[in-house]
Scaffold this motif. Structure first.
Motif, PDB file in Angstrom:
ATOM      1  N   HIS A  83       8.888   1.258   2.932  1.00 31.26           N
ATOM      2  CA  HIS A  83      10.033   1.806   2.032  1.00 31.26           C
ATOM      3  C   HIS A  83       9.388   2.841   0.979  1.00 31.26           C
ATOM      4  O   HIS A  83       8.111   3.076   0.971  1.00 31.26           O
ATOM      5  N   GLY A  84      10.207   3.541   0.311  1.00 32.52           N
ATOM      6  CA  GLY A  84       9.843   4.283  -0.913  1.00 32.52           C
ATOM      7  C   GLY A  84      10.625   3.937  -2.197  1.00 32.52           C
ATOM      8  O   GLY A  84      11.652   3.614  -2.016  1.00 32.52           O
ATOM      9  N   GLU A  85      10.059   4.440  -3.237  1.00 32.22           N
ATOM     10  CA  GLU A  85      10.425   4.318  -4.484  1.00 32.22           C
ATOM     11  C   GLU A  85      10.514   5.707  -5.260  1.00 32.22           C
ATOM     12  O   GLU A  85       9.342   6.130  -5.051  1.00 32.22           O
ATOM     13  N   ARG A  86      11.573   6.031  -5.787  1.00 35.82           N
ATOM     14  CA  ARG A  86      11.464   7.223  -6.680  1.00 35.82           C
ATOM     15  C   ARG A  86      10.858   6.782  -7.911  1.00 35.82           C
ATOM     16  O   ARG A  86      10.788   5.688  -8.552  1.00 35.82           O
ATOM     17  N   PHE A  87      10.535   8.135  -8.674  1.00 32.22           N
ATOM     18  CA  PHE A  87       9.617   7.730  -9.983  1.00 32.22           C
ATOM     19  C   PHE A  87      10.605   7.378 -11.089  1.00 32.22           C
ATOM     20  O   PHE A  87      11.704   7.879 -11.036  1.00 32.22           O
ATOM     21  N   VAL A 110       0.749  -1.216   0.175  1.00 32.15           N
ATOM     22  CA  VAL A 110      -0.147   0.121   0.071  1.00 32.15           C
ATOM     23  C   VAL A 110       0.734   1.296  -0.264  1.00 32.15           C
ATOM     24  O   VAL A 110       1.943   1.371   0.803  1.00 32.15           O
ATOM     25  N   LYS A 111       0.700   2.146  -1.266  1.00 32.09           N
ATOM     26  CA  LYS A 111       1.728   3.273  -1.168  1.00 32.09           C
ATOM     27  C   LYS A 111       1.055   4.506  -1.413  1.00 32.09           C
ATOM     28  O   LYS A 111      -0.108   4.718  -2.006  1.00 32.09           O
ATOM     29  N   ALA A 112       1.481   5.532  -0.906  1.00 35.23           N
ATOM     30  CA  ALA A 112       1.122   7.026  -1.146  1.00 35.23           C
ATOM     31  C   ALA A 112       2.116   7.738  -1.858  1.00 35.23           C
ATOM     32  O   ALA A 112       3.374   7.406  -1.950  1.00 35.23           O
ATOM     33  N   THR A 113       1.476   8.342  -2.974  1.00 40.97           N
ATOM     34  CA  THR A 113       2.337   9.358  -3.547  1.00 40.97           C
ATOM     35  C   THR A 113       2.797  10.987  -2.997  1.00 40.97           C
ATOM     36  O   THR A 113       1.747  11.362  -2.699  1.00 40.97           O
ATOM     37  N   MET A 114       4.008  10.990  -2.880  1.00 42.44           N
ATOM     38  CA  MET A 114       4.392  12.068  -2.275  1.00 42.44           C
ATOM     39  C   MET A 114       5.448  12.751  -2.672  1.00 42.44           C
ATOM     40  O   MET A 114       6.416  12.259  -3.374  1.00 42.44           O
ATOM     41  N   THR A 153       6.782   7.196  -4.472  1.00 45.21           N
ATOM     42  CA  THR A 153       5.835   6.548  -3.821  1.00 45.21           C
ATOM     43  C   THR A 153       6.305   5.983  -2.635  1.00 45.21           C
ATOM     44  O   THR A 153       7.532   5.202  -2.262  1.00 45.21           O
ATOM     45  N   HIS A 154       5.503   5.987  -1.429  1.00 42.62           N
ATOM     46  CA  HIS A 154       6.106   5.584  -0.238  1.00 42.62           C
ATOM     47  C   HIS A 154       4.792   4.778   0.795  1.00 42.62           C
ATOM     48  O   HIS A 154       3.820   5.352   0.599  1.00 42.62           O
ATOM     49  N   SER A 159      -1.096  12.289  -2.604  1.00 42.61           N
ATOM     50  CA  SER A 159      -2.123  12.319  -3.475  1.00 42.61           C
ATOM     51  C   SER A 159      -2.391  10.865  -3.521  1.00 42.61           C
ATOM     52  O   SER A 159      -1.900  10.394  -4.283  1.00 42.61           O
ATOM     53  N   GLY A 160      -3.214  10.360  -2.868  1.00 43.71           N
ATOM     54  CA  GLY A 160      -3.912   9.119  -3.118  1.00 43.71           C
ATOM     55  C   GLY A 160      -3.064   8.051  -2.438  1.00 43.71           C
ATOM     56  O   GLY A 160      -2.013   7.912  -2.197  1.00 43.71           O
ATOM     57  N   ILE A 161      -3.905   6.822  -2.071  1.00 43.68           N
ATOM     58  CA  ILE A 161      -3.372   5.608  -1.797  1.00 43.68           C
ATOM     59  C   ILE A 161      -3.642   4.598  -2.779  1.00 43.68           C
ATOM     60  O   ILE A 161      -4.941   4.554  -3.174  1.00 43.68           O
ATOM     61  N   SER A 162      -2.722   3.678  -3.005  1.00 45.01           N
ATOM     62  CA  SER A 162      -2.934   2.660  -3.915  1.00 45.01           C
ATOM     63  C   SER A 162      -2.372   1.243  -3.340  1.00 45.01           C
ATOM     64  O   SER A 162      -1.570   1.303  -2.646  1.00 45.01           O
ATOM     65  N   LYS A 163      -3.173   0.209  -3.752  1.00 45.67           N
ATOM     66  CA  LYS A 163      -2.733  -1.094  -3.395  1.00 45.67           C
ATOM     67  C   LYS A 163      -2.051  -1.678  -4.614  1.00 45.67           C
ATOM     68  O   LYS A 163      -2.455  -1.643  -5.722  1.00 45.67           O
ATOM     69  N   LYS A 164      -0.990  -2.688  -4.288  1.00 45.53           N
ATOM     70  CA  LYS A 164      -0.206  -3.319  -5.465  1.00 45.53           C
ATOM     71  C   LYS A 164      -0.399  -4.893  -4.838  1.00 45.53           C
ATOM     72  O   LYS A 164       0.169  -5.179  -3.638  1.00 45.53           O
TER      73      LYS A 164
END
Length: 199
Positions: free
Chosen positions: A137-141, A111-115, A170-171, A194-199
């Motif tokens: 954790h977080g990932e750069r675009f 579950v990630k949030a775009t920040m 996304t974090h 901006s938003g929460i997404s599930k993967k």
């Protein structure tokens, strides 16, 4: 007349006393200059007392204020306040979400949030039905499979805290259920994302 002039001379300090008082005042002024004024105003702290007394923070705040006026945005594009101040400002609106995921045995989910860099959020998650392993954790675009891990845990039923994004991307969390029954994770977030997404 002679008596009056003698009285005046006796009532005034001697040249020796004046030089002594001037010297003492100069020494005190020099000590104050070196231990307080230079560290507080210019960040120059030859004795180390300025840092011990917390005076060098004042010079850092002055330098930051000179380099970045409060009305100008910071390099991240969303901070308007000085980093040294107690108030953090952003033009973005506050987001609040409650996200629920159910993990079967040996199943994992992200579950990630775009920040943006400098965005902040507070979070709390709890589990029902068992504990989970997690990796925050977080990932750069556009950076492939690279990621930065912030916090890991094993067999945890809950976690909470505050997070500040160190870079645009996304974090969030990866949860994994290593048990034999289904586990539900309930995540509550509030902050600037901006938003929460599930993967």
């Amino acid at each position: 007349m002679q008596d009056i002039s003698n009285m005046n001379r006796e009532g005034l300090p001697s040249s020796k006393s004046l030089f002594k008082a001037t010297g003492v005042a100069a020494v005190i002024g020099g000590v104050v200059l070196v231990t307080t004024i230079l560290p507080a105003e210019y960040g120059i702290d030859p004795t180390g007392l300025g840092q011990t007394m917390g005076l060098t923070v004042l010079s850092q705040a002055n330098a930051a204020e000179s380099a970045q006026p409060e009305s100008a945005p910071a390099s991240s594009g969303n901070l308007l306040a000085l980093s040294a101040g107690p108030v953090w400002k952003t033009p973005e609106g506050l987001s609040s979400d409650s996200t629920t995921v159910t993990l079967g045995p040996n199943e994992g989910l992200e579950v990630k949030a775009t920040m943006a860099e400098g965005d902040r959020m507070v979070f709390n998650w709890t589990t029902e039905g068992g504990s989970v392993n997690f990796d925050m954790h977080g990932e750069r675009f556009n950076d492939g499979d690279n990621f930065t891990s912030y916090w890991q845990g094993r067999d945890q039923p809950s976690a909470s805290g505050a997070f500040e994004a160190p870079f645009d991307g996304t974090h969030g969390w990866y949860w994994e259920n290593r048990g034999e029954t289904a586990v539900t994770v309930v995540l509550d977030t509030s902050g600037f994302y901006s938003g929460i997404s599930k993967k």
